[in-house]
Design a protein around this motif. Structure first.
Motif, short mmCIF file in Angstrom:
data_model
loop_
_atom_site.label_atom_id
_atom_site.label_comp_id
_atom_site.label_asym_id
_atom_site.label_seq_id
_atom_site.Cartn_x
_atom_site.Cartn_y
_atom_site.Cartn_z
N PRO A 75 0.80 -1.22 0.00
CA PRO A 75 0.00 0.00 0.00
C PRO A 75 0.84 1.27 0.00
O PRO A 75 1.95 1.31 0.48
N GLN A 76 0.24 2.30 -0.56
CA GLN A 76 0.72 3.67 -0.50
C GLN A 76 -0.29 4.42 0.37
O GLN A 76 -1.36 3.89 0.68
N ARG A 77 0.02 5.66 0.73
CA ARG A 77 -0.91 6.40 1.60
C ARG A 77 -1.30 7.74 0.99
O ARG A 77 -0.52 8.37 0.28
N ALA A 78 -2.52 8.12 1.30
CA ALA A 78 -3.06 9.41 0.85
C ALA A 78 -4.08 9.86 1.91
O ALA A 78 -4.30 9.17 2.90
N ASN A 103 4.22 19.98 0.76
CA ASN A 103 3.74 20.11 -0.59
C ASN A 103 2.71 19.03 -0.91
O ASN A 103 2.93 17.85 -0.65
N VAL A 104 1.59 19.45 -1.48
CA VAL A 104 0.62 18.50 -2.05
C VAL A 104 1.08 18.28 -3.47
O VAL A 104 1.03 19.18 -4.30
N TYR A 105 1.58 17.05 -3.76
CA TYR A 105 2.14 16.85 -5.10
C TYR A 105 1.14 16.30 -6.10
O TYR A 105 1.39 16.30 -7.30
N ALA A 106 -0.02 15.86 -5.62
CA ALA A 106 -1.09 15.43 -6.52
C ALA A 106 -2.40 15.47 -5.76
O ALA A 106 -2.42 15.36 -4.53
N SER A 107 -3.49 15.64 -6.49
CA SER A 107 -4.81 15.64 -5.87
C SER A 107 -5.86 15.40 -6.94
O SER A 107 -5.62 15.59 -8.13
N LEU A 120 -9.05 13.67 -2.80
CA LEU A 120 -7.86 12.91 -2.43
C LEU A 120 -6.65 13.81 -2.55
O LEU A 120 -6.50 14.52 -3.55
N ILE A 121 -5.79 13.78 -1.53
CA ILE A 121 -4.53 14.51 -1.64
C ILE A 121 -3.38 13.58 -1.31
O ILE A 121 -3.48 12.69 -0.48
N TYR A 122 -2.29 13.82 -2.00
CA TYR A 122 -1.08 13.02 -1.87
C TYR A 122 0.05 13.93 -1.44
O TYR A 122 0.27 14.97 -2.06
N VAL A 123 0.76 13.52 -0.40
CA VAL A 123 1.97 14.21 0.03
C VAL A 123 3.10 13.20 0.01
O VAL A 123 2.87 11.98 -0.01
N ARG A 124 4.31 13.66 0.00
CA ARG A 124 5.47 12.77 -0.01
C ARG A 124 5.49 11.93 1.25
O ARG A 124 5.06 12.38 2.32
#
Length: 137
Positions: A75-78, A103-107, A120-124
């Motif tokens: 799994p990855q996390r978001a 930084n939010v690098y994707a959403s 959905l937001i993705y951070v490092r």
């Protein structure tokens, strides 16, 4: 509805970009009784697509993917954010993260047509735990 922010785990599969790939994965998950909180498809290069699956029950998903020999990574996390759709609904969330230099690098997000939204937001990875504290997720 109050704003709800929760950490979620997701898995992804990189597949050949051709008709039926999403249908195959979604069908396998439905047959196994796996409920998905979110699902996303993005192109990866010219001939591949990445399917991201956000299961409600991670262990059930893992067992279903393994028994069906579906090749997934994770799994990855978001973060999954849900709330009432109103002007500036996401502003406070992004400002909190920006103030912490995260930084939010994707959403991706969508309104549900009934006054609510999902986002959905993705951070490092190295920022995830700090973001979880800041967002109280």
């Amino acid at each position: 509805m109050a704003t709800s922010i929760r950490a979620v785990e997701y898995f992804y599969a990189t597949v050949k970009d051709q008709p039926g790939q999403a249908c195959r994965f979604l069908s396998e998950m439905a047959t196994a009784g796996v409920n998905l909180l979110a699902f996303n498809i993005i192109p990866v290069g010219l001939e591949q697509t990445q399917l991201s699956l956000f299961p409600e029950d991670v262990e059930q998903f893992r067992l279903a993917a393994e028994s069906r020999k579906l090749k997934v990574t994770g799994p990855q996390r978001a973060f999954l954010i849900q709330g009432d759709d109103e002007l500036g609904a996401l502003l406070g969330i992004h400002c909190k993260l920006a103030d912490a230099k995260i930084n939010v690098y994707a959403s991706s997000g969508v309104t549900d047509g009934r006054g609510g939204y999902g986002y959905l937001i993705y951070v490092r990875g190295e920022d995830f735990d700090q973001a979880r504290v800041i967002l109280e997720a």
